[in-house]
Design a protein around this motif. Structure first.
Motif, PDB file in Angstrom:
ATOM      1  N   THR A  33       1.105  -1.080  -0.017  1.00 35.99           N
ATOM      2  CA  THR A  33       0.277   0.033   0.196  1.00 35.99           C
ATOM      3  C   THR A  33       1.157   1.258   0.542  1.00 35.99           C
ATOM      4  O   THR A  33       1.875   0.808   0.101  1.00 35.99           O
ATOM      5  CB  THR A  33      -1.389   0.011   1.130  1.00 35.99           C
ATOM      6  N   TYR A  34       0.050   1.942   0.587  1.00 35.21           N
ATOM      7  CA  TYR A  34       1.207   3.515   0.036  1.00 35.21           C
ATOM      8  C   TYR A  34       2.190   3.527   1.056  1.00 35.21           C
ATOM      9  O   TYR A  34       1.996   3.531   2.398  1.00 35.21           O
ATOM     10  CB  TYR A  34       0.144   5.102   0.403  1.00 35.21           C
ATOM     11  N   SER A  35       3.206   3.811   0.531  1.00 40.83           N
ATOM     12  CA  SER A  35       4.466   3.394   1.783  1.00 40.83           C
ATOM     13  C   SER A  35       4.677   4.793   2.453  1.00 40.83           C
ATOM     14  O   SER A  35       5.213   4.554   4.030  1.00 40.83           O
ATOM     15  CB  SER A  35       5.758   3.183   0.114  1.00 40.83           C
ATOM     16  N   MET A  36       4.530   6.284   2.485  1.00 38.17           N
ATOM     17  CA  MET A  36       4.763   6.648   3.794  1.00 38.17           C
ATOM     18  C   MET A  36       3.401   6.304   4.495  1.00 38.17           C
ATOM     19  O   MET A  36       3.918   7.101   5.817  1.00 38.17           O
ATOM     20  CB  MET A  36       3.570   8.009   2.941  1.00 38.17           C
ATOM     21  N   HIS A  37       2.939   5.216   4.685  1.00 41.69           N
ATOM     22  CA  HIS A  37       1.875   5.043   6.093  1.00 41.69           C
ATOM     23  C   HIS A  37       2.321   4.725   6.910  1.00 41.69           C
ATOM     24  O   HIS A  37       2.844   4.763   7.864  1.00 41.69           O
ATOM     25  CB  HIS A  37       0.307   3.815   5.768  1.00 41.69           C
ATOM     26  N   SER A  38       3.602   3.559   6.388  1.00 40.98           N
ATOM     27  CA  SER A  38       4.186   3.109   7.937  1.00 40.98           C
ATOM     28  C   SER A  38       5.601   4.034   7.453  1.00 40.98           C
ATOM     29  O   SER A  38       6.069   3.870   8.929  1.00 40.98           O
ATOM     30  CB  SER A  38       5.059   1.488   6.720  1.00 40.98           C
ATOM     31  N   ILE A  39       5.949   4.964   7.402  1.00 40.15           N
ATOM     32  CA  ILE A  39       6.908   6.273   7.248  1.00 40.15           C
ATOM     33  C   ILE A  39       5.986   6.830   8.162  1.00 40.15           C
ATOM     34  O   ILE A  39       6.949   6.887   9.180  1.00 40.15           O
ATOM     35  CB  ILE A  39       7.667   6.222   6.216  1.00 40.15           C
ATOM     36  N   LEU A  40       5.016   7.684   8.771  1.00 42.33           N
ATOM     37  CA  LEU A  40       5.120   8.354   8.567  1.00 42.33           C
ATOM     38  C   LEU A  40       4.363   7.475  10.454  1.00 42.33           C
ATOM     39  O   LEU A  40       4.834   7.936  11.375  1.00 42.33           O
ATOM     40  CB  LEU A  40       3.787   8.676   8.917  1.00 42.33           C
ATOM     41  N   ALA A  41       4.245   6.340  10.536  1.00 42.41           N
ATOM     42  CA  ALA A  41       4.054   5.452  11.752  1.00 42.41           C
ATOM     43  C   ALA A  41       4.980   5.639  12.918  1.00 42.41           C
ATOM     44  O   ALA A  41       5.622   6.444  13.784  1.00 42.41           O
ATOM     45  CB  ALA A  41       3.535   4.299  11.683  1.00 42.41           C
ATOM     46  N   SER A  42       6.333   5.294  11.782  1.00 43.96           N
ATOM     47  CA  SER A  42       7.875   5.326  12.350  1.00 43.96           C
ATOM     48  C   SER A  42       8.081   7.067  13.096  1.00 43.96           C
ATOM     49  O   SER A  42       8.363   6.806  14.066  1.00 43.96           O
ATOM     50  CB  SER A  42       8.772   4.645  11.303  1.00 43.96           C
ATOM     51  N   GLY A  43       8.119   7.891  11.871  1.00 47.74           N
ATOM     52  CA  GLY A  43       8.161   8.700  12.452  1.00 47.74           C
ATOM     53  C   GLY A  43       7.925   9.487  13.876  1.00 47.74           C
ATOM     54  O   GLY A  43       7.974  10.172  14.476  1.00 47.74           O
ATOM     55  N   THR A  44       5.758   8.980  13.988  1.00 45.93           N
ATOM     56  CA  THR A  44       5.434   9.343  15.040  1.00 45.93           C
ATOM     57  C   THR A  44       5.957   8.054  16.494  1.00 45.93           C
ATOM     58  O   THR A  44       4.864   7.941  17.129  1.00 45.93           O
ATOM     59  CB  THR A  44       3.478   9.542  14.804  1.00 45.93           C
ATOM     60  N   GLY A  45       6.644   7.373  16.261  1.00 49.79           N
ATOM     61  CA  GLY A  45       6.674   6.620  17.288  1.00 49.79           C
ATOM     62  C   GLY A  45       5.585   5.439  17.554  1.00 49.79           C
ATOM     63  O   GLY A  45       5.083   4.533  18.844  1.00 49.79           O
ATOM     64  N   THR A  46       4.462   5.316  16.354  1.00 48.91           N
ATOM     65  CA  THR A  46       3.413   4.073  16.651  1.00 48.91           C
ATOM     66  C   THR A  46       4.264   3.001  15.684  1.00 48.91           C
ATOM     67  O   THR A  46       4.667   2.856  14.480  1.00 48.91           O
ATOM     68  CB  THR A  46       2.446   5.302  15.688  1.00 48.91           C
TER      69      THR A  46
END
Length: 275
Positions: free
Chosen positions: A123-136
């Motif tokens: 899926t959209y690769s930024m979903h997991s990257i944004l999760a990582s950046g917010t500590g989620t």
């Protein structure tokens, strides 16, 4: 020896990671970023330029922090995709610098350390990257054959992982797979958390395919994300937005930066929406 990123006291969960960035090639069609290949029509561009010119006369002042005119314009635009007889008001709209920032703010408000978000790659690769950046914590779940997600599949994944947030993408990026409205309904019913449907490509769905916007009434934890980058050929302007219950919008206000949408961006987007 040269001082590098690894020598800094960076967060442990960011060590070894690489920043997101699709290659920027000077070619006519960039399939890797799904840009609209058609430029903004000349008459629309002139209207946008005129609006920006007017906004420049007061750019010494801070912009409208609540971007009221833009929210009303976006609500009017989305009204065509909502359930019949269900008005969508500006208090249900939020916008930011691209849908990436919208989703980041959502994760800042409802995710974070000790919380998780469930997604269905590819899926959209930024979903997991944004999760990582917010500590989620990012939890990947398995799709069905042909990259589909059935109601049974989404419910099983939610029951197994008990996520705080569920990310769905319809049509899915990059596979183009449709997301059945029944799958969204089932996901919402199976969790007490936030369900976010990324509809960045909603304008390219079949005309008879209902948007997740039709499910908003009575579903206070449902969020529908959109963007002006694709159908509006507005990728360079960076305008993403979402529709949700006003309480969700209030939650986003807790984490947003003040004046996060410039007066010039607001003026350009309002002008584009007139067309």
């Amino acid at each position: 020896m040269a001082f590098t990123l690894e020598d800094l006291p960076i967060r442990d969960d960011l060590r070894g990671q690489s920043p997101y960035g699709a290659p920027q090639k000077h070619v006519r069609v960039q399939l890797n970023v799904n840009e609209n290949t058609h430029p903004v029509p000349a008459d629309v561009a002139e209207d946008i330029v005129s609006s920006i010119r007017q906004a420049l006369t007061t750019v010494n002042r801070y912009p409208d922090r609540e971007f009221s005119e833009l929210r009303q314009s976006l609500a009017d635009y989305l009204q065509r995709d909502t359930a019949p007889g269900q008005p969508l008001g500006p208090e249900q709209i939020w916008a930011a610098n691209g849908s990436n920032e919208v989703l980041q703010q959502l994760l800042q408000a409802f995710g974070g350390p000790g919380r998780s978000v469930l997604g269905f790659p590819p899926t959209y690769s930024m979903h997991s990257i944004l999760a990582s950046g917010t500590g989620t914590t990012w939890i990947p779940a398995q799709r069905d054959d042909e990259f589909r997600i059935s109601p049974e599949t989404v419910v099983a994944a939610i029951r197994e992982h008990q996520p705080d947030i569920v990310f769905l993408c319809g049509p899915n990026n990059p596979t183009g797979t449709p997301l059945p409205i029944e799958t969204i309904e089932a996901a919402y019913a199976a969790t007490d958390g936030i369900v976010m449907v990324d509809e960045a490509y909603a304008e390219f769905m079949p005309a008879d395919a209902p948007s997740a916007l039709t499910l908003l009434p009575g579903r206070e934890r449902l969020v529908v994300s959109r963007t002006m980058s694709k159908a509006f050929a507005f990728a360079g302007a960076r305008v993403g937005y979402m529709a949700a219950h006003p309480a969700v919008i209030d939650a986003i206000r807790l984490v947003r930066l003040p004046y996060h949408l410039s007066a010039l961006t607001q003026a350009a987007a309002v002008a584009a929406l007139r067309h």
